[in-house]
Motif scaffolding. Structure first.
Motif, short mmCIF file in Angstrom:
data_model
loop_
_atom_site.label_atom_id
_atom_site.label_comp_id
_atom_site.label_asym_id
_atom_site.label_seq_id
_atom_site.Cartn_x
_atom_site.Cartn_y
_atom_site.Cartn_z
N GLN A 292 0.78 -1.23 0.00
CA GLN A 292 0.00 0.00 0.00
C GLN A 292 0.82 1.29 0.00
N ASN A 295 1.01 3.45 -3.26
CA ASN A 295 -0.37 3.85 -3.55
C ASN A 295 -0.85 4.93 -2.60
N LEU A 296 -0.51 4.78 -1.33
CA LEU A 296 -0.91 5.78 -0.34
C LEU A 296 -0.33 7.14 -0.68
N GLN A 299 -2.11 8.72 -3.69
CA GLN A 299 -3.44 9.20 -3.30
C GLN A 299 -3.36 10.43 -2.39
N ASP A 300 -2.29 10.55 -1.58
CA ASP A 300 -2.04 11.81 -0.87
C ASP A 300 -1.95 12.97 -1.86
N ARG A 328 -6.48 12.84 5.08
CA ARG A 328 -5.47 11.83 4.73
C ARG A 328 -4.77 11.22 5.94
N VAL A 331 -6.54 8.11 7.08
CA VAL A 331 -6.34 7.04 6.11
C VAL A 331 -4.99 6.37 6.35
N ALA A 332 -3.96 7.18 6.56
CA ALA A 332 -2.63 6.62 6.82
C ALA A 332 -2.63 5.82 8.12
N VAL A 335 -4.01 2.47 7.41
CA VAL A 335 -3.06 1.62 6.68
C VAL A 335 -2.01 1.07 7.64
N ALA A 378 -8.14 0.57 -1.08
CA ALA A 378 -8.49 1.97 -0.81
C ALA A 378 -9.79 2.41 -1.45
#
Length: 484
Positions: A292, A295-296, A299-300, A328, A331-332, A335, A378
């Motif tokens: 991830q 990708n994270l 997306q940030d 964000r 979300v982190a 993860v 996500a």
């Protein structure tokens, strides 16, 4: 200091930085990317792009070039290496991953940033920053300075920008380390595959697999966490660890690159200090379980880009930039929890193995399998926009719109009102928001307002409520021409 040489300096030319640069250029913002390394990295940490990143690429018209360079794989069906069928009915028109080495991802995103007009300077490290109410002064290692309106640190887990700002990076230090590399091998492929399959019955952190480019990608647990983790391992060190686990080094030779990674898990205290922001690994690091990390970061950048551009272009509501961290950072944190959980489940200790067996049974339930897949890919993210229908705060999947598709309409990075009532308008915001009347029978709502990142900001049928939400996300309406 008066004047600005550029609107935004992006420190770090990895996938997060290049994605952000392209997003800013989409809105006409001047961008300078400064990257410490003189040449692109050859090492491969990431092997693919999850569903939400695939959607992001489609929303910006980049998907075809990535598909041409990668390979499609079914999305999901694996959590902590527990194989399960791919869950049915995922809420996406792109239910697949794109398998590709990070070197290719990096190259394609850099090409996009350059084509969009971003300036890119390699071999150029940031050594100092200062800011005032008007902008940021960025000091570079060659003794020069750059004056910008904003600075964004996308410079990795050992972020210079974060350290210069004194932003805390709490979490758990590394307990385990892996050695990683790409090389040739003389052992027969079928012998390598059989040996690796046997070892992985108990050691999921071990792997030797073909790269698709004539070589082998090797991952093997290290003997200990290195004191200097930025220093690549020696080839002899990697061969010794292969032999320790497999009883052979498979005749590996001619390494193309070597690296190491660990299970340190950290989340920055904050994502912003005045006119300086952080994104990607500069604000979150974690083990690669679930794939991830890259990708994270992408997306940030997708979340931040339009908001920072709005601030620079003068129409952002006062707190719009603050929503970047508000959305964000949770979300982190999620993860990080997912990787912590997977780290427990791949442990060889009896307790974690018992939990793993239980998880394997739970994942036989379709809803559980889908829930975990949506979190890993996500597509299950829902930003907190307050009370409302389940769709509020979620991104909208692609769907047919007239003779085209929704994601094709989003490629300019503008807001979008999908109106099935035929009675709503975006007058006053038409320079920032597009209107599509009678969009699609697949849209199960009278009307939805989409932000430039595709998340649903409002659902309803009342013009006054719509105007309130247009102001909330897109600022004050522009003045209508005076009647003559």
């Amino acid at each position: 200091m008066e004047g600005h040489e550029v609107d935004v300096v992006v420190a770090g030319g990895g996938p997060t930085g290049m994605m952000l640069a392209a997003e800013l250029r989409l809105h006409g913002v001047g961008v300078l990317v400064v990257e410490r390394d003189a040449e692109p990295k050859k090492l491969v940490r990431s092997l693919g792009l999850h569903v939400r990143s695939v959607e992001v690429l489609d929303q910006r018209g980049l998907l075809d070039r990535f598909l041409a360079a990668g390979t499609k794989y079914p999305a999901g069906g694996s959590f902590a290496g527990i194989p399960k069928p791919v869950p049915q009915g995922l809420d996406t028109s792109h239910p697949y991953l794109i398998g590709m080495p990070q070197t290719i991802t990096d190259r394609l995103l850099e090409e996009q940033a350059a084509e969009a007009g971003a300036q890119i300077r390699r071999g150029c490290a940031v050594v100092g920053v200062s800011q005032d109410d008007d902008g940021v002064t960025v000091a570079l290692a060659d003794g020069t300075e750059v004056r910008a309106r904003y600075l964004v640190g996308c410079d990795g887990g050992r972020s210079t920008i974060r350290k210069l700002l004194g932003i805390g990076f709490p979490g758990e230090p590394a307990q385990t380390e892996w050695l990683l590399g790409e090389m040739d091998a003389t052992e027969a492929p079928e012998r390598i595959a059989a040996t690796v399959a046997e070892i992985r019955k108990t050691q999921l952190g071990f792997g030797v697999g073909p790269t698709g480019r004539g070589g082998w990608r090797v991952v093997v647990p290290a003997a200990r966490v290195a004191d200097e983790r930025a220093t690549p391992p020696t080839f002899e060190e990697l061969r010794e660890r292969l032999t320790a686990f497999a009883g052979t080094d498979f005749g590996v030779h001619s390494p193309r690159w070597l690296s190491r990674f660990d299970d340190a898990t950290r989340l920055a205290d904050r994502y912003r200090a005045g006119r300086i922001l952080l994104a990607g690994d500069a604000v979150h690091v974690h083990p690669p379980l679930g794939g991830q990390g890259l990708n994270l970061g992408i997306q940030d950048a997708f979340n931040l880009g339009w908001k920072l551009a709005a601030a620079i272009n003068g129409w952002a509501p006062d707190d719009l930039l603050d929503t970047y961290e508000a959305e964000r950072r949770p979300v982190a944190a999620d993860v990080l929890d997912l990787t912590r959980a997977q780290a427990v489940l791949i442990s060889t200790d009896p307790g974690p193995q018992a939990v793993r067996r239980l998880f394997a049974q739970l994942m036989d339930f379709e809803d559980v399998n889908r829930f975990l897949t949506e979190r890993i890919t996500a597509i299950g993210i829902r930003y907190d926009f307050g009370p409302g229908p389940e769709l509020l705060g979620r991104r909208l999947r692609d769907m047919p719109i007239g003779r085209g598709r929704l994601y094709e309409l989003m490629r300019r990075g503008r807001g979008l009102l999908l109106d099935r009532t035929g009675s709503l308008a975006v007058d006053g915001w038409s320079d920032r928001v597009d209107l599509v009347a009678d969009p699609s029978p697949e849209l199960d709502a009278p009307a939805v307002l989409l932000r430039p990142d595709g998340h649903v900001a409002w659902i309803g049928d009342d013009q006054r409520a719509l105007a309130d939400h247009l102001s909330r996300w897109f600022g004050a309406p522009h003045r209508q021409p005076a009647a003559t």
